[in-house]
Design an enzyme around this catalytic site. Structure first.
Site, PDB file in Angstrom:
ATOM      1  N   HIS A 126      29.385   8.625  34.637  1.00  0.00           N
ATOM      2  CA  HIS A 126      28.583   8.668  35.862  1.00  0.00           C
ATOM      3  C   HIS A 126      27.945   7.292  36.096  1.00  0.00           C
ATOM      4  O   HIS A 126      27.319   6.723  35.206  1.00  0.00           O
ATOM      5  CB  HIS A 126      27.519   9.756  35.782  1.00  0.00           C
ATOM      6  CG  HIS A 126      26.825   9.966  37.086  1.00  0.00           C
ATOM      7  ND1 HIS A 126      27.323  10.830  38.046  1.00  0.00           N
ATOM      8  CD2 HIS A 126      25.741   9.384  37.628  1.00  0.00           C
ATOM      9  CE1 HIS A 126      26.531  10.776  39.105  1.00  0.00           C
ATOM     10  NE2 HIS A 126      25.575   9.895  38.884  1.00  0.00           N
ATOM     11  N   ALA A 127      28.123   6.775  37.303  1.00  0.00           N
ATOM     12  CA  ALA A 127      27.711   5.398  37.593  1.00  0.00           C
ATOM     13  C   ALA A 127      26.215   5.175  37.373  1.00  0.00           C
ATOM     14  O   ALA A 127      25.398   6.029  37.711  1.00  0.00           O
ATOM     15  CB  ALA A 127      28.055   5.070  39.043  1.00  0.00           C
ATOM     16  N   HIS A 155      25.903   0.625  46.003  1.00  0.00           N
ATOM     17  CA  HIS A 155      24.723   1.397  45.587  1.00  0.00           C
ATOM     18  C   HIS A 155      24.173   0.850  44.261  1.00  0.00           C
ATOM     19  O   HIS A 155      22.977   0.581  44.134  1.00  0.00           O
ATOM     20  CB  HIS A 155      25.112   2.879  45.454  1.00  0.00           C
ATOM     21  CG  HIS A 155      24.020   3.735  44.903  1.00  0.00           C
ATOM     22  ND1 HIS A 155      23.158   4.434  45.715  1.00  0.00           N
ATOM     23  CD2 HIS A 155      23.616   3.985  43.629  1.00  0.00           C
ATOM     24  CE1 HIS A 155      22.282   5.083  44.964  1.00  0.00           C
ATOM     25  NE2 HIS A 155      22.543   4.831  43.681  1.00  0.00           N
ATOM     26  N   GLU A 156      25.055   0.701  43.288  1.00  0.00           N
ATOM     27  CA  GLU A 156      24.601   0.249  41.961  1.00  0.00           C
ATOM     28  C   GLU A 156      24.067  -1.184  42.017  1.00  0.00           C
ATOM     29  O   GLU A 156      23.062  -1.507  41.396  1.00  0.00           O
ATOM     30  CB  GLU A 156      25.737   0.360  40.934  1.00  0.00           C
ATOM     31  CG  GLU A 156      26.224   1.786  40.695  1.00  0.00           C
ATOM     32  CD  GLU A 156      25.111   2.760  40.358  1.00  0.00           C
ATOM     33  OE1 GLU A 156      24.072   2.345  39.818  1.00  0.00           O
ATOM     34  OE2 GLU A 156      25.275   3.953  40.661  1.00  0.00           O
ATOM     35  N   HIS A 200      20.492  -1.470  42.942  1.00  0.00           N
ATOM     36  CA  HIS A 200      19.544  -1.330  41.825  1.00  0.00           C
ATOM     37  C   HIS A 200      19.380  -2.669  41.102  1.00  0.00           C
ATOM     38  O   HIS A 200      18.274  -3.104  40.819  1.00  0.00           O
ATOM     39  CB  HIS A 200      20.057  -0.304  40.814  1.00  0.00           C
ATOM     40  CG  HIS A 200      20.014   1.120  41.279  1.00  0.00           C
ATOM     41  ND1 HIS A 200      18.866   1.705  41.745  1.00  0.00           N
ATOM     42  CD2 HIS A 200      20.975   2.090  41.326  1.00  0.00           C
ATOM     43  CE1 HIS A 200      19.122   2.977  42.046  1.00  0.00           C
ATOM     44  NE2 HIS A 200      20.394   3.236  41.816  1.00  0.00           N
ATOM     45  N   GLU A 229      16.884   3.932  45.137  1.00  0.00           N
ATOM     46  CA  GLU A 229      18.201   4.490  45.458  1.00  0.00           C
ATOM     47  C   GLU A 229      18.693   4.069  46.837  1.00  0.00           C
ATOM     48  O   GLU A 229      19.888   4.181  47.135  1.00  0.00           O
ATOM     49  CB  GLU A 229      18.154   6.024  45.385  1.00  0.00           C
ATOM     50  CG  GLU A 229      17.809   6.593  44.022  1.00  0.00           C
ATOM     51  CD  GLU A 229      18.776   6.187  42.911  1.00  0.00           C
ATOM     52  OE1 GLU A 229      19.935   5.844  43.218  1.00  0.00           O
ATOM     53  OE2 GLU A 229      18.363   6.200  41.737  1.00  0.00           O
ATOM     54  N   HIS A 238      23.046  15.196  36.737  1.00  0.00           N
ATOM     55  CA  HIS A 238      21.617  14.914  36.647  1.00  0.00           C
ATOM     56  C   HIS A 238      20.814  16.025  35.973  1.00  0.00           C
ATOM     57  O   HIS A 238      19.666  15.799  35.601  1.00  0.00           O
ATOM     58  CB  HIS A 238      21.065  14.624  38.045  1.00  0.00           C
ATOM     59  CG  HIS A 238      21.781  13.482  38.722  1.00  0.00           C
ATOM     60  ND1 HIS A 238      23.084  13.573  39.146  1.00  0.00           N
ATOM     61  CD2 HIS A 238      21.372  12.217  39.014  1.00  0.00           C
ATOM     62  CE1 HIS A 238      23.459  12.424  39.683  1.00  0.00           C
ATOM     63  NE2 HIS A 238      22.454  11.578  39.614  1.00  0.00           N
ATOM     64  N   TYR A 275      17.235  10.909  45.691  1.00  0.00           N
ATOM     65  CA  TYR A 275      18.450  10.724  46.506  1.00  0.00           C
ATOM     66  C   TYR A 275      18.266  11.301  47.908  1.00  0.00           C
ATOM     67  O   TYR A 275      18.811  10.780  48.871  1.00  0.00           O
ATOM     68  CB  TYR A 275      19.669  11.340  45.820  1.00  0.00           C
ATOM     69  CG  TYR A 275      19.933  10.753  44.460  1.00  0.00           C
ATOM     70  CD1 TYR A 275      20.358   9.432  44.320  1.00  0.00           C
ATOM     71  CD2 TYR A 275      19.722  11.497  43.308  1.00  0.00           C
ATOM     72  CE1 TYR A 275      20.579   8.880  43.062  1.00  0.00           C
ATOM     73  CE2 TYR A 275      19.945  10.950  42.047  1.00  0.00           C
ATOM     74  CZ  TYR A 275      20.374   9.646  41.934  1.00  0.00           C
ATOM     75  OH  TYR A 275      20.589   9.097  40.696  1.00  0.00           O
TER      76      TYR A 275
HETATM   77  O1  X8Z Z   1      23.823   9.490  40.824  1.00  0.00           O
HETATM   78  C1  X8Z Z   1      23.979   8.748  41.783  1.00  0.00           C
HETATM   79  C2  X8Z Z   1      24.197   7.280  41.536  1.00  0.00           C
HETATM   80  C3  X8Z Z   1      23.556   6.887  40.247  1.00  0.00           C
HETATM   81  S1  X8Z Z   1      22.308   5.729  40.380  1.00  0.00           S
HETATM   82  C4  X8Z Z   1      25.671   6.999  41.461  1.00  0.00           C
HETATM   83  N1  X8Z Z   1      24.015   9.252  43.039  1.00  0.00           N
HETATM   84  C5  X8Z Z   1      23.840  10.678  43.288  1.00  0.00           C
HETATM   85  C6  X8Z Z   1      25.014  11.486  42.787  1.00  0.00           C
HETATM   86  O2  X8Z Z   1      26.038  10.911  42.419  1.00  0.00           O
HETATM   87  O3  X8Z Z   1      24.912  12.715  42.762  1.00  0.00           O
HETATM   88  C7  X8Z Z   1      24.173   8.493  44.257  1.00  0.00           C
HETATM   89  C8  X8Z Z   1      24.163   9.498  45.357  1.00  0.00           C
HETATM   90  C9  X8Z Z   1      23.727  10.797  44.777  1.00  0.00           C
HETATM   91 ZN    ZN Z   2      21.314   5.069  42.035  1.00  0.00          ZN
END
Ligand code: X8Z
Ligand code: ZN
Length: 581
Positions: free
Chosen positions: A322-323, A352-353, A356, A380, A480, A490
């Site tokens: 997960h990023a 997105h990353e 940060h 975010e 998460h 988010y």
């Molecule tokens: O978890 C994230 C990022 C990590 S900082 C990739 N996001 C949420 C997800 O993937 O559920 C970005 C959008 C929503």
């Molecule tokens: Zn993020």
């Protein structure tokens, strides 16, 4: 613990700066242990990460506790703010009992590992597939039986997490109570320069602002899914089965764009095909992102970013795919950790990353406790704001497309964006609505999946494709939850990014439609963003919002403005179709 005497202003300042020095060192040690664990999961790296976190959280809790009796009104405002942030800095608080603290961080590491190692072998496959491979099937397959098998198989991987998560909730609440909060959800809601109750009201108000647009989109997409999968599979006026949206959690629907695109409104740009045709590799994807930030007057990324980041899934070991973006030493050691797929969706995740990383870099001159976002929704939203500027005009500027589609393609462009951004809104809301109730005890373990399913139905208008029971643990199938990352950030980011975009467009004197505005190469936009980023968490968030937009209140109206032409179009399309579920 002894109650310390109320400090003088000078005592408090000294105490806080000593605390910051200590925390910075522990933060760096913990980040390094976590990095190794995230990019090389073994029993040993899991153990070391859990121990480092226990130490860091215990020390943070001890340092914070000595400030709880301070009369902060007597302190310099910056020190009063630091004392507050010291209590709220981490998404977990260590319980006073060291054994409980150890058990908590061990469980946290175990849950993360369970998610990272999850696999499912779909029917017809001899090998078990990881989440990236399963997601590819969900994106590309139009066979409902295959989609259902993948959805059900992935959600089954979360079943074994339920017992551990139940215990995790107990221990995490212990920690939050020892830190002076009612439960962990209340601690999370206390981070927004508002009372926890007012914060809950604020997010509900923001949802009410944008919900009418979501409902129009839902109605339109439901009708199109009926045309594809039939009246049996998708009802005319009820919630829609979750496996048909091209995404494991139905949190973003852009991959079903071809199913819902109106024939005359094809935007003529398919970023995935363009990137694949140009043989863009993962590093190339990140270079595009860096180039955008540099165009705003920000520095190129440090050399170590390129050597220390993880851009691809290693073949030989388990990793957390997960990023995420890292600032390992709270200074210059920036990294991202991703398993980059060459798709338009991942192009946006890369931006997105990097958002940060650029935030982290901009606030690195602040005192340690202020090296954070104005609130976590700001953190975010930065990269996503940049992504909104990935317009056809921008893609032409950087040579990715030859020509720009005309205004007759606007509805297609906006619909594609809405499938990413508007579809996400209720999902962004329900994850922590669920967790707030779990942490407060309003939802008990015997209703974990039931309450999750009801929230998803009520807010998103979606239902599981097959009946669920409390042997399932559907929330655990989303990163998460086992990763204990708060999620309301988010939802806030989904609102804020449009407010930032509108504010920056106005500052540039843009008079065209908002979705055609790109801030690429615009110095004034860069200046405003930098002012916000450099502030970090040193001031209440309305100050940061004002630096970019001139506004001091979070406002869902910017998102509605951005999508206005689409909303009018959707209303016409839905004239004779039911809206809602
Ligand atoms: O978890 C994230 C990022 C990590 S900082 C990739 N996001 C949420 C997800 O993937 O559920 C970005 C959008 C929503
Ligand atoms: Zn993020």
């Amino acid at each position: 613990m002894d109650t310390p005497p109320a400090p003088t202003e000078a005592d408090a300042a000294r105490y806080l700066s000593d605390a910051e020095a200590q925390l910075l060192q522990l933060f760096t040690e913990t980040s390094k242990a976590d990095w190794v664990y995230n990019t090389y999961i073994t029993d040993d790296s899991e153990f070391l990460s859990a121990k480092a976190n226990a130490r860091f959280l215990t020390e943070s809790a001890n340092l914070a506790k000595r400030t709880t009796r301070w009369d902060v009104k007597r302190l310099a405002p910056a020190d009063a703010r630091k004392a507050l942030l010291l209590r709220l800095g981490q998404p977990l608080a260590a319980p006073d009992d060291p054994k409980a603290a150890d058990e908590l961080t061990t469980l946290a590491a175990e849950l993360q590992a369970a998610y990272a190692k999850a696999r499912h072998a779909p029917k017809g496959h001899t090998e078990s597939l990881d989440l990236e491979a399963l997601s590819k099937i969900l994106r590309e397959s139009r066979n409902p039986a295959e989609l259902q098998d993948v959805w059900v198989g992935w959600h089954a991987t979360a079943r074994p997490m339920k017992a551990g998560y139940t215990r995790f909730v107990e221990l995490a609440n212990h920690g939050a109570r020892d830190a002076g909060f009612g439960d962990l959800g209340e601690m999370w809601r206390s981070k927004y320069d508002l009372s926890p109750n007012d914060f809950a009201k604020t997010v509900e108000g923001l949802w009410q602002q944008v919900a009418p647009l979501y409902k129009e989109l839902h109605a339109y997409v439901r009708r199109k899914l009926r045309e594809t999968y039939g009246d049996e599979a998708v009802s005319k006026d009820g919630p829609v089965p979750a496996h048909l949206f091209g995404n494991m959690w139905a949190q973003s629907w852009e991959h079903i764009y071809p199913l819902v695109a109106p024939p005359s409104s094809d935007p003529g740009i398919d970023l995935t095909s363009i990137l694949v045709a140009r043989k863009t590799d993962p590093v190339g994807m990140v270079k595009f992102g860096e180039r955008f930030f540099v165009s705003l007057g920000l520095e190129p990324l440090p050399a170590t970013f390129w050597t220390r980041s993880q851009f691809e899934r290693p073949r030989d070991r388990d990793v957390v795919c997960h990023a995420s973006a890292w600032d390992v030493d709270a200074d210059e050691d920036l990294r991202i950790k991703m398993c980059i797929d060459i798709t338009g969706e991942e192009f946006h995740v890369v931006h997105h990353e990097l958002g940060h990383n650029y935030y982290q870099r901009a606030y690195r001159r602040q005192p340690f406790l202020f090296r954070d976002g104005a609130h976590d929704g700001f953190h975010e939203a930065v990269g996503d704001t940049i992504s909104l500027s990935v317009t056809p005009e921008y893609l032409q500027t950087i040579g990715l497309v030859d020509s720009v589609p005309g205004p007759e393609k606007d509805i297609g462009l906006l619909l594609h964006r809405a499938l990413e951004k508007v579809a996400f809104l209720p999902f962004g809301l329900v994850i922590d609505k669920w967790r707030w109730d779990v942490f407060s005890g309003a939802v008990r373990p015997d209703d974990y999946t039931g309450s999750w399913t009801r929230l998803r139905r009520d807010y998103q208008g979606i239902v599981p494709p097959v009946p669920r029971s409390e042997d399932d643990f559907d929330p655990g199938a989303k990163f998460h939850i086992p990763g204990n990352t708060p999620y309301m950030r988010y939802f806030l980011a989904a609102i804020l990014q449009f407010q930032f975009h509108r504010g920056l467009a106005k500052a540039l004197g843009w008079s065209g439609p908002l979705h055609r505005c790109s801030i690429y190469g615009q110095a004034e936009a860069g200046r405003r963003l930098r002012a916000m980023l450099e502030m970090g968490a040193s001031r209440p968030w309305p100050d940061a919002l004002e630096a970019v937009t001139g506004e001091r209140v979070m406002d869902g109206g910017a998102l509605r403005d951005y999508f206005r032409p689409l909303e009018e179009w959707l209303k016409k399309e839905n004239r004779s179709a039911p809206v809602g579920w």
